[in-house]
Enzyme design. Structure first.
Site, PDB file in Angstrom:
ATOM      1  N   CYS A  39       0.817  -1.228   0.000  1.00 61.07           N
ATOM      2  CA  CYS A  39       0.000   0.000   0.000  1.00 61.07           C
ATOM      3  C   CYS A  39       0.847   1.271   0.000  1.00 61.07           C
ATOM      4  CB  CYS A  39      -0.926   0.029   1.204  1.00 61.07           C
ATOM      5  SG  CYS A  39      -2.242  -1.158   1.074  1.00 61.07           S
TER       6      CYS A  39
HETATM    7  N1  CO8 Z   1     -19.960  -9.043   8.606  1.00 62.49           N
HETATM    8  C1  CO8 Z   1     -20.434  -9.179   9.871  1.00 62.49           C
HETATM    9  N2  CO8 Z   1     -19.629  -9.384  10.929  1.00 62.49           N
HETATM   10  C2  CO8 Z   1     -18.297  -9.459  10.712  1.00 62.49           C
HETATM   11  C3  CO8 Z   1     -17.743  -9.319   9.423  1.00 62.49           C
HETATM   12  C4  CO8 Z   1     -18.627  -9.116   8.339  1.00 62.49           C
HETATM   13  N3  CO8 Z   1     -18.191  -8.976   7.078  1.00 62.49           N
HETATM   14  N4  CO8 Z   1     -16.414  -9.434   9.527  1.00 62.49           N
HETATM   15  C5  CO8 Z   1     -16.123  -9.625  10.819  1.00 62.49           C
HETATM   16  N5  CO8 Z   1     -17.271  -9.642  11.555  1.00 62.49           N
HETATM   17  C6  CO8 Z   1     -17.421  -9.856  13.010  1.00 62.49           C
HETATM   18  C7  CO8 Z   1     -16.266 -10.637  13.605  1.00 62.49           C
HETATM   19  O1  CO8 Z   1     -16.491 -12.015  13.551  1.00 62.49           O
HETATM   20  C8  CO8 Z   1     -16.253 -10.113  15.016  1.00 62.49           C
HETATM   21  O2  CO8 Z   1     -17.262 -10.764  15.749  1.00 62.49           O
HETATM   22  P1  CO8 Z   1     -17.068 -11.070  17.331  1.00 62.49           P
HETATM   23  O3  CO8 Z   1     -16.931  -9.721  17.979  1.00 62.49           O
HETATM   24  O4  CO8 Z   1     -18.319 -11.802  17.670  1.00 62.49           O
HETATM   25  O5  CO8 Z   1     -15.824 -11.893  17.416  1.00 62.49           O
HETATM   26  C9  CO8 Z   1     -16.651  -8.658  14.867  1.00 62.49           C
HETATM   27  O6  CO8 Z   1     -17.370  -8.573  13.630  1.00 62.49           O
HETATM   28  C10 CO8 Z   1     -15.458  -7.727  14.835  1.00 62.49           C
HETATM   29  O7  CO8 Z   1     -14.485  -8.259  13.886  1.00 62.49           O
HETATM   30  P2  CO8 Z   1     -13.063  -7.633  13.705  1.00 62.49           P
HETATM   31  O8  CO8 Z   1     -12.407  -7.526  15.043  1.00 62.49           O
HETATM   32  O9  CO8 Z   1     -12.331  -8.366  12.631  1.00 62.49           O
HETATM   33  O10 CO8 Z   1     -13.502  -6.200  13.135  1.00 62.49           O
HETATM   34  P3  CO8 Z   1     -12.763  -4.838  13.214  1.00 62.49           P
HETATM   35  O11 CO8 Z   1     -13.622  -3.875  13.942  1.00 62.49           O
HETATM   36  O12 CO8 Z   1     -11.349  -4.948  13.606  1.00 62.49           O
HETATM   37  O13 CO8 Z   1     -12.799  -4.398  11.673  1.00 62.49           O
HETATM   38  C11 CO8 Z   1     -11.321  -4.366   9.772  1.00 62.49           C
HETATM   39  C12 CO8 Z   1     -12.185  -5.225  10.692  1.00 62.49           C
HETATM   40  C13 CO8 Z   1     -12.240  -3.450   9.002  1.00 62.49           C
HETATM   41  C14 CO8 Z   1     -10.593  -5.290   8.820  1.00 62.49           C
HETATM   42  C15 CO8 Z   1     -10.328  -3.525  10.598  1.00 62.49           C
HETATM   43  O14 CO8 Z   1      -9.653  -4.326  11.524  1.00 62.49           O
HETATM   44  C16 CO8 Z   1      -9.315  -2.826   9.734  1.00 62.49           C
HETATM   45  O15 CO8 Z   1      -9.599  -2.143   8.791  1.00 62.49           O
HETATM   46  N6  CO8 Z   1      -8.049  -2.928  10.120  1.00 62.49           N
HETATM   47  C17 CO8 Z   1      -6.975  -2.263   9.410  1.00 62.49           C
HETATM   48  C18 CO8 Z   1      -6.656  -3.114   8.267  1.00 62.49           C
HETATM   49  C19 CO8 Z   1      -5.773  -2.441   7.273  1.00 62.49           C
HETATM   50  O16 CO8 Z   1      -5.641  -1.265   7.179  1.00 62.49           O
HETATM   51  N7  CO8 Z   1      -5.157  -3.246   6.483  1.00 62.49           N
HETATM   52  C20 CO8 Z   1      -4.362  -2.741   5.448  1.00 62.49           C
HETATM   53  C21 CO8 Z   1      -4.201  -3.832   4.544  1.00 62.49           C
HETATM   54  S1  CO8 Z   1      -3.954  -3.283   2.969  1.00 62.49           S
HETATM   55  C22 CO8 Z   1      -2.309  -3.374   2.575  1.00 62.49           C
HETATM   56  O17 CO8 Z   1      -1.419  -3.249   3.322  1.00 62.49           O
HETATM   57  C23 CO8 Z   1      -2.046  -3.682   1.143  1.00 62.49           C
HETATM   58  C24 CO8 Z   1      -1.748  -5.084   0.962  1.00 62.49           C
HETATM   59  C25 CO8 Z   1      -1.592  -5.344  -0.472  1.00 62.49           C
HETATM   60  C26 CO8 Z   1      -2.882  -5.192  -1.247  1.00 62.49           C
HETATM   61  C27 CO8 Z   1      -3.639  -6.439  -1.314  1.00 62.49           C
HETATM   62  C28 CO8 Z   1      -4.782  -6.360  -2.283  1.00 62.49           C
HETATM   63  C29 CO8 Z   1      -5.694  -7.582  -2.277  1.00 62.49           C
END
Ligand code: CO8
Length: 378
Positions: free
Chosen positions: A156
């Site tokens: 990224c």
């Molecule tokens: N629908 C409903 N519920 C869900 C979903 C969904 N889709 N997904 C997860 N949940 C549930 C989980 O099971 C969990 O339930 P419980 O509390 O019962 O265990 C609850 O929702 C909370 O889950 P999370 O803790 O996973 O949720 P977060 O609040 O942490 O949000 C995010 C998830 C949005 C992924 C968040 O953690 C985030 O954005 N983090 C930062 C990630 C980031 O910036 N990554 C960058 C990566 S990109 C990069 O570096 C480039 C790589 C190369 C490119 C690749 C291209 C393919």
């Protein structure tokens, strides 16, 4: 040493949009089908059922409302869950080069530069569609640019690292102007079957023209005052696909780790302080007070993450003018995110305005670019 400016940007967006509603309907149909297929194992406690996704969660957790994709049909087909892109002959323009050329033409037009004015091309992106020859060299040939070209990948952060590489080369005299392109077909290496991240990414391509500040003719040119890039190894964002794949037993199978995967919570917690510290120390070392900034164009991965970084840098909540988001419309477009924000929200500011382009992501990696708008050329 020459002064360097960003004198033009360009943006290619695919024609097809996938809304959260469409994405969730497709994922849930896939999960339902998988659960029906594995009903016996699930009933016997030998397998876990796939959980369902929800639109409300996606908007609340990420701020994403829709994304552009190169192939909506394949991505949304519950039996496929991946884009299907036509195979091109070796003598046809490749798809990454094609979208890069479209964005590049716009950036060069905005900079007022012809192919003969540009001395190099950098293709800075998260994944390249082949090992070699470099996509950048194909773009160079398609545009009729002389000089040299190369590909680079810092996930990224590729665009800010690319800006630093280009700026350093122009500063020292290796090139008068450099075209940097960021073709991101994230849909090809994203895991659309993973409920926890299936909503994150979108496809797009951005382009940036950097040139000697004394040669700028564009009305929207930004001098690069300083760049700073940092990296710190982490496995929390990882993709194991690569050229050694067929050398390893079992690696040709449909394995989860051959697509994007992450520990989203850990990424959030570890990257926010890393980026905040990078931006604050970079600004301090250059004698720029956060309050002097007119705008921050941050990497677009997650809205809460950006809100938090912006608030930590400014010491208060940034306004939408100070920190524009494009995430809701594009999702995370990897290296292109901060450049889309810059492309869409930089023309309105007057000469003398100060801003920071900042990206962060896998590696971990983060890049900060401090810019000041130049007065329009006479
Ligand atoms: N629908 C409903 N519920 C869900 C979903 C969904 N889709 N997904 C997860 N949940 C549930 C989980 O099971 C969990 O339930 P419980 O509390 O019962 O265990 C609850 O929702 C909370 O889950 P999370 O803790 O996973 O949720 P977060 O609040 O942490 O949000 C995010 C998830 C949005 C992924 C968040 O953690 C985030 O954005 N983090 C930062 C990630 C980031 O910036 N990554 C960058 C990566 S990109 C990069 O570096 C480039 C790589 C190369 C490119 C690749 C291209 C393919």
């Amino acid at each position: 040493m020459h002064r360097v400016a960003i004198s033009g940007t360009g943006l290619f967006t695919p024609e097809q949009i996938v809304t959260n509603a469409e994405l969730v309907a497709s994922y849930n149909a896939y999960a339902e089908a998988q659960n029906a297929k594995n009903a016996e194992a699930i009933a016997a406690g030998a397998a876990e059922p796939l959980p369902f996704s929800s639109e409300a969660f996606i908007v609340k957790a990420s701020g994403i409302e829709r994304r552009y994709v190169m192939d909506k049909k394949g991505v949304l087909d519950p039996a496929l869950m991946r884009p299907v892109l036509r195979e091109r002959a070796d003598d046809e323009l490749s798809i990454m080069a094609e979208i890069a050329v479209a964005a590049a033409r716009q950036a060069m037009e905005n900079a007022g530069l012809a192919a003969g004015d540009v001395d190099a091309v950098i293709c800075a992106a998260s994944n390249h569609e082949r090992a070699y020859p470099a996509i950048a060299i194909e773009v160079q040939q398609a545009l009729g640019i002389r000089g040299f070209a190369f590909d680079m990948n810092v996930a990224c952060s590729s665009a800010t690292f690319g800006i630093q590489a280009a700026a350093d080369m122009i500063r020292s005299g290796s090139a008068r102007a450099i075209l940097m392109v960021n073709p991101e077909i994230t849909s090809g290496h994203h895991e659309w079957r993973d409920r926890d991240c299936h909503f994150i990414f979108g496809d797009v391509c951005t382009a940036v023209v950097l040139q000697r500040a004394d040669m700028v003719t564009s009305d929207n040119a930004w001098e690069i005052l300083s760049t700073r890039c940092i990296t710190e190894f982490s496995n929390n964002i990882r993709n194991n696909n690569g050229f050694l794949r067929r050398t390893r037993e079992g690696h040709m199978a449909d394995r989860r780790d051959m697509q994007f995967r992450q520990e989203g919570r850990k990424v959030f917690k570890q990257v926010v302080p890393m980026v905040t510290e990078l931006m604050l120390s970079h600004l301090a070392d250059e004698g720029v007070a956060p309050d002097d900034l007119d705008r921050m164009w941050l990497h677009q991965a997650n809205k809460s993450m950006n809100d938090l970084i912006g608030a930590k840098v400014l010491g208060r909540e940034p306004t939408r003018e100070e920190q524009p988001n494009v995430l809701q419309d594009y999702a995370n477009t990897s290296s292109a995110g901060s450049i889309i924000a810059f492309h869409e929200f930089s023309g309105d500011l007057p000469a003398g305005s100060l801003g920071v382009i900042c990206s962060f992501g896998a590696g971990y990696s983060a890049g900060s670019v401090i810019v000041r708008k130049l007065a329009a050329a006479a």
